[in-house]
Write a protein that holds these residues in place. Structure first.
Motif, PDB file in Angstrom:
ATOM      1  N   GLU A  19       1.024 -22.762 -96.431  1.00 36.81           N
ATOM      2  CA  GLU A  19       0.136 -21.776 -95.810  1.00 36.81           C
ATOM      3  C   GLU A  19       0.840 -20.991 -94.706  1.00 36.81           C
ATOM      4  O   GLU A  19       0.680 -19.770 -94.599  1.00 36.81           O
ATOM      5  CB  GLU A  19      -1.104 -22.483 -95.240  1.00 36.81           C
ATOM      6  CG  GLU A  19      -2.002 -23.140 -96.278  1.00 36.81           C
ATOM      7  CD  GLU A  19      -1.578 -24.546 -96.671  1.00 36.81           C
ATOM      8  OE1 GLU A  19      -2.353 -25.238 -97.336  1.00 36.81           O
ATOM      9  OE2 GLU A  19      -0.456 -24.959 -96.308  1.00 36.81           O
ATOM     10  N   VAL A  20       1.634 -21.672 -93.908  1.00 37.37           N
ATOM     11  CA  VAL A  20       2.347 -21.025 -92.803  1.00 37.37           C
ATOM     12  C   VAL A  20       3.312 -19.964 -93.311  1.00 37.37           C
ATOM     13  O   VAL A  20       3.526 -18.925 -92.673  1.00 37.37           O
ATOM     14  CB  VAL A  20       3.096 -22.083 -91.961  1.00 37.37           C
ATOM     15  CG1 VAL A  20       4.111 -21.438 -91.029  1.00 37.37           C
ATOM     16  CG2 VAL A  20       2.100 -22.914 -91.154  1.00 37.37           C
ATOM     17  N   LEU A  21       3.891 -20.208 -94.486  1.00 39.45           N
ATOM     18  CA  LEU A  21       4.858 -19.261 -95.038  1.00 39.45           C
ATOM     19  C   LEU A  21       4.241 -17.899 -95.356  1.00 39.45           C
ATOM     20  O   LEU A  21       4.936 -16.880 -95.349  1.00 39.45           O
ATOM     21  CB  LEU A  21       5.488 -19.829 -96.306  1.00 39.45           C
ATOM     22  CG  LEU A  21       6.743 -20.675 -96.127  1.00 39.45           C
ATOM     23  CD1 LEU A  21       7.182 -21.233 -97.460  1.00 39.45           C
ATOM     24  CD2 LEU A  21       7.867 -19.869 -95.483  1.00 39.45           C
ATOM     25  N   LEU A  22       2.945 -17.862 -95.640  1.00 39.36           N
ATOM     26  CA  LEU A  22       2.330 -16.604 -96.071  1.00 39.36           C
ATOM     27  C   LEU A  22       2.371 -15.529 -94.987  1.00 39.36           C
ATOM     28  O   LEU A  22       2.846 -14.413 -95.249  1.00 39.36           O
ATOM     29  CB  LEU A  22       0.911 -16.857 -96.573  1.00 39.36           C
ATOM     30  CG  LEU A  22       0.840 -17.719 -97.844  1.00 39.36           C
ATOM     31  CD1 LEU A  22      -0.595 -17.974 -98.246  1.00 39.36           C
ATOM     32  CD2 LEU A  22       1.608 -17.069 -98.987  1.00 39.36           C
ATOM     33  N   PRO A  23       1.912 -15.778 -93.759  1.00 37.37           N
ATOM     34  CA  PRO A  23       2.057 -14.738 -92.739  1.00 37.37           C
ATOM     35  C   PRO A  23       3.503 -14.499 -92.337  1.00 37.37           C
ATOM     36  O   PRO A  23       3.882 -13.373 -91.980  1.00 37.37           O
ATOM     37  CB  PRO A  23       1.232 -15.264 -91.555  1.00 37.37           C
ATOM     38  CG  PRO A  23       1.121 -16.726 -91.764  1.00 37.37           C
ATOM     39  CD  PRO A  23       1.125 -16.914 -93.253  1.00 37.37           C
ATOM     40  N   GLU A  24       4.329 -15.547 -92.387  1.00 34.72           N
ATOM     41  CA  GLU A  24       5.727 -15.388 -91.981  1.00 34.72           C
ATOM     42  C   GLU A  24       6.492 -14.492 -92.955  1.00 34.72           C
ATOM     43  O   GLU A  24       7.266 -13.636 -92.541  1.00 34.72           O
ATOM     44  CB  GLU A  24       6.399 -16.763 -91.869  1.00 34.72           C
ATOM     45  CG  GLU A  24       5.922 -17.594 -90.684  1.00 34.72           C
ATOM     46  CD  GLU A  24       6.142 -16.897 -89.353  1.00 34.72           C
ATOM     47  OE1 GLU A  24       7.268 -16.412 -89.119  1.00 34.72           O
ATOM     48  OE2 GLU A  24       5.188 -16.813 -88.569  1.00 34.72           O
ATOM     49  N   THR A  25       6.285 -14.689 -94.260  1.00 33.63           N
ATOM     50  CA  THR A  25       6.959 -13.824 -95.227  1.00 33.63           C
ATOM     51  C   THR A  25       6.386 -12.409 -95.178  1.00 33.63           C
ATOM     52  O   THR A  25       7.120 -11.430 -95.339  1.00 33.63           O
ATOM     53  CB  THR A  25       6.845 -14.382 -96.661  1.00 33.63           C
ATOM     54  OG1 THR A  25       5.473 -14.659 -96.956  1.00 33.63           O
ATOM     55  CG2 THR A  25       7.672 -15.645 -96.819  1.00 33.63           C
ATOM     56  N   ILE A  52      -2.360 -13.420 -90.872  1.00 31.52           N
ATOM     57  CA  ILE A  52      -2.146 -12.599 -92.073  1.00 31.52           C
ATOM     58  C   ILE A  52      -2.771 -11.219 -91.887  1.00 31.52           C
ATOM     59  O   ILE A  52      -2.143 -10.193 -92.173  1.00 31.52           O
ATOM     60  CB  ILE A  52      -2.726 -13.301 -93.317  1.00 31.52           C
ATOM     61  CG1 ILE A  52      -1.892 -14.539 -93.665  1.00 31.52           C
ATOM     62  CG2 ILE A  52      -2.765 -12.345 -94.510  1.00 31.52           C
ATOM     63  CD1 ILE A  52      -2.500 -15.411 -94.746  1.00 31.52           C
ATOM     64  N   GLU A  53      -4.002 -11.179 -91.407  1.00 32.90           N
ATOM     65  CA  GLU A  53      -4.689  -9.899 -91.239  1.00 32.90           C
ATOM     66  C   GLU A  53      -4.004  -9.033 -90.192  1.00 32.90           C
ATOM     67  O   GLU A  53      -3.878  -7.814 -90.358  1.00 32.90           O
ATOM     68  CB  GLU A  53      -6.154 -10.137 -90.872  1.00 32.90           C
ATOM     69  CG  GLU A  53      -6.964 -10.726 -92.016  1.00 32.90           C
ATOM     70  CD  GLU A  53      -8.418 -10.977 -91.676  1.00 32.90           C
ATOM     71  OE1 GLU A  53      -9.246 -11.028 -92.608  1.00 32.90           O
ATOM     72  OE2 GLU A  53      -8.732 -11.155 -90.472  1.00 32.90           O
ATOM     73  N   LYS A  54      -3.525  -9.654 -89.142  1.00 36.30           N
ATOM     74  CA  LYS A  54      -2.832  -8.917 -88.080  1.00 36.30           C
ATOM     75  C   LYS A  54      -1.542  -8.282 -88.608  1.00 36.30           C
ATOM     76  O   LYS A  54      -1.089  -7.250 -88.113  1.00 36.30           O
ATOM     77  CB  LYS A  54      -2.521  -9.864 -86.909  1.00 36.30           C
ATOM     78  CG  LYS A  54      -2.001  -9.174 -85.654  1.00 36.30           C
ATOM     79  CD  LYS A  54      -1.657 -10.190 -84.572  1.00 36.30           C
ATOM     80  CE  LYS A  54      -2.886 -10.930 -84.087  1.00 36.30           C
ATOM     81  NZ  LYS A  54      -2.556 -11.852 -82.955  1.00 36.30           N
ATOM     82  N   THR A  55      -0.962  -8.906 -89.628  1.00 31.61           N
ATOM     83  CA  THR A  55       0.307  -8.427 -90.173  1.00 31.61           C
ATOM     84  C   THR A  55       0.110  -7.455 -91.335  1.00 31.61           C
ATOM     85  O   THR A  55       1.083  -6.966 -91.900  1.00 31.61           O
ATOM     86  CB  THR A  55       1.169  -9.628 -90.608  1.00 31.61           C
ATOM     87  OG1 THR A  55       1.136 -10.629 -89.589  1.00 31.61           O
ATOM     88  CG2 THR A  55       2.619  -9.241 -90.804  1.00 31.61           C
ATOM     89  N   GLY A  56      -1.145  -7.206 -91.714  1.00 36.38           N
ATOM     90  CA  GLY A  56      -1.404  -6.196 -92.739  1.00 36.38           C
ATOM     91  C   GLY A  56      -1.913  -6.713 -94.062  1.00 36.38           C
ATOM     92  O   GLY A  56      -2.114  -5.934 -94.995  1.00 36.38           O
TER      93      GLY A  56
END
Length: 371
Positions: A19-25, A52-56
């Motif tokens: 799960e952590v990888l999703l916003p990081e990637t 995730i939302e903050k990153t687009g």
């Protein structure tokens, strides 16, 4: 040119490695070329949603109470794919994978699947469904060579299987002295004390009772050392009971689930991991990037990251005596500890960068969708 629309499907967006990888990637993906959507099913596990939302990214929760009800969401996922003209589905972990394969059969949208663990440790029902449905997708990815080989040996799939090693954002995960001081003051840890830590979901796989047995031995020899055990999960009550039983309540800090892991990694000197099995653990990569000296069990993909006696110290799975002895070596020799801290960061910077992982994924996405 229209963007390629990728839908990630995952059971939860809690704080696990996958799960952590999703916003990081997502931070590193080319969002002028790709548009990223995310569907998850457990509304109470939503720690990654904001990031995730903050990153687009576009996040949707299709509420499901259990694995079978998750599979019942296939029509909702199909409707979502049609509404947003999804080009490619990327699933993570088994039950999301099963759902993605149902969607693939009904829509002909290509599905790729990332395996974050090894097949031998899955429940018999999961293994059976995996074998039955695995060839309904276009491609399988293992997060380590160990995970990939486990797929090949146990499932013998007809579809391609390849390895895309997990990565870490080494530009972000850098030890921060101010955060180190702040966390230590918050938890009344002396500035000069050696801190042994772990950041994990408290579940069977992570073998936290083994970690606690090791720390108990360390504490007997080095009562000045502190433990920082960050996380939560199904084994939380057992962990708390063992800390109390071992009379370690004044030495082991349990701050619970934390989203700002950079601050906690900054406070840790030795990252001790006791896992029974792993794919390729994200927390380990983050700890190494943060210059934590590593003492770990030889669980799965760990041995692909940590070179024993070069970038960390390794023990057999379950051997808490070895974990205690190796950690004590580093407690007693600060210069050796510093050498391992430097070597750990060098290892991930040179071999496990998140940018390399993202580039490989984008090449895969492009190979399935041409716009």
């Amino acid at each position: 040119m229209d963007k390629i629309k990728i839908l990630h499907i995952i059971k939860s967006l809690g704080r696990g490695g996958a799960e952590v990888l999703l916003p990081e990637t997502l931070k590193l993906h080319n969002q002028s070329q790709f548009e990223f959507h995310y569907i998850y099913f457990l509304p109470w596990k939503n720690q990654m949603v904001e990031a995730i939302e903050k990153t687009g990214g576009k996040v949707t929760c299709l509420k499901a109470s259990n694995n079978l009800s998750l599979l019942g969401k296939s029509s909702d996922v199909i409707n979502y794919c049609r509404k947003y003209k999804i080009d490619l589905i990327h699933c993570h972990l088994p039950w999301s994978g099963f759902l993605g394969r149902i969607v693939a059969k009904r829509t002909n949208i290509p599905v790729i699947y990332t395996e974050h663990n090894i097949q031998e440790h899955y429940h018999i029902a999961t293994k059976t469904l995996n074998k039955f449905s695995f060839n309904f997708q276009a491609l399988a990815l293992g997060v380590s060579e160990d995970a990939t080989q486990s797929i090949i040996n146990n499932i013998k799939p007809k579809i391609p299987v390849r390895t895309v090693l997990n990565g870490v954002n080494t530009d972000f995960f850098i030890k921060n002295h101010n955060e180190r001081v702040k966390i230590r003051h918050k938890h009344n840890i002396p500035d000069d004390a050696c801190v042994i830590g772990n950041i994990a979901v408290f579940r069977e796989q992570k073998a936290i009772p083994v970690w606690l047995k090791a720390f108990k031995k360390i504490n007997k020899k080095h009562p000045e050392v502190y433990g920082l055990l960050v996380g939560a999960g199904p084994k939380e009550d057992e962990v708390k009971a063992l800390v109390k039983e071992y009379n370690l309540s004044d030495k082991i800090i349990l701050p619970g689930l934390q989203t700002d892991t950079l601050a906690y990694f900054s406070a840790i000197d030795i990252f001790m991991m006791s896992s029974a099995f792993e794919g390729l653990p994200i927390a380990l990569l983050e700890a190494m990037s943060m210059e934590c000296a590593v003492v770990s069990t030889k669980a799965g993909g760990v041995v692909e990251v940590v070179e024993n006696e070069i970038s960390g110290l390794l023990c057999e799975v379950g051997n808490y005596g070895c974990l205690a002895a190796k950690a004590s070596e580093l407690i007693e020799d600060p210069e050796k500890r510093k050498d391992y801290q430097i070597a750990a960061r060098k290892r991930v910077v040179n071999n496990f960068s998140l940018k390399r992982m993202v580039d490989e994924l984008e090449d895969i996405y492009n190979s399935f969708v041409k716009k």
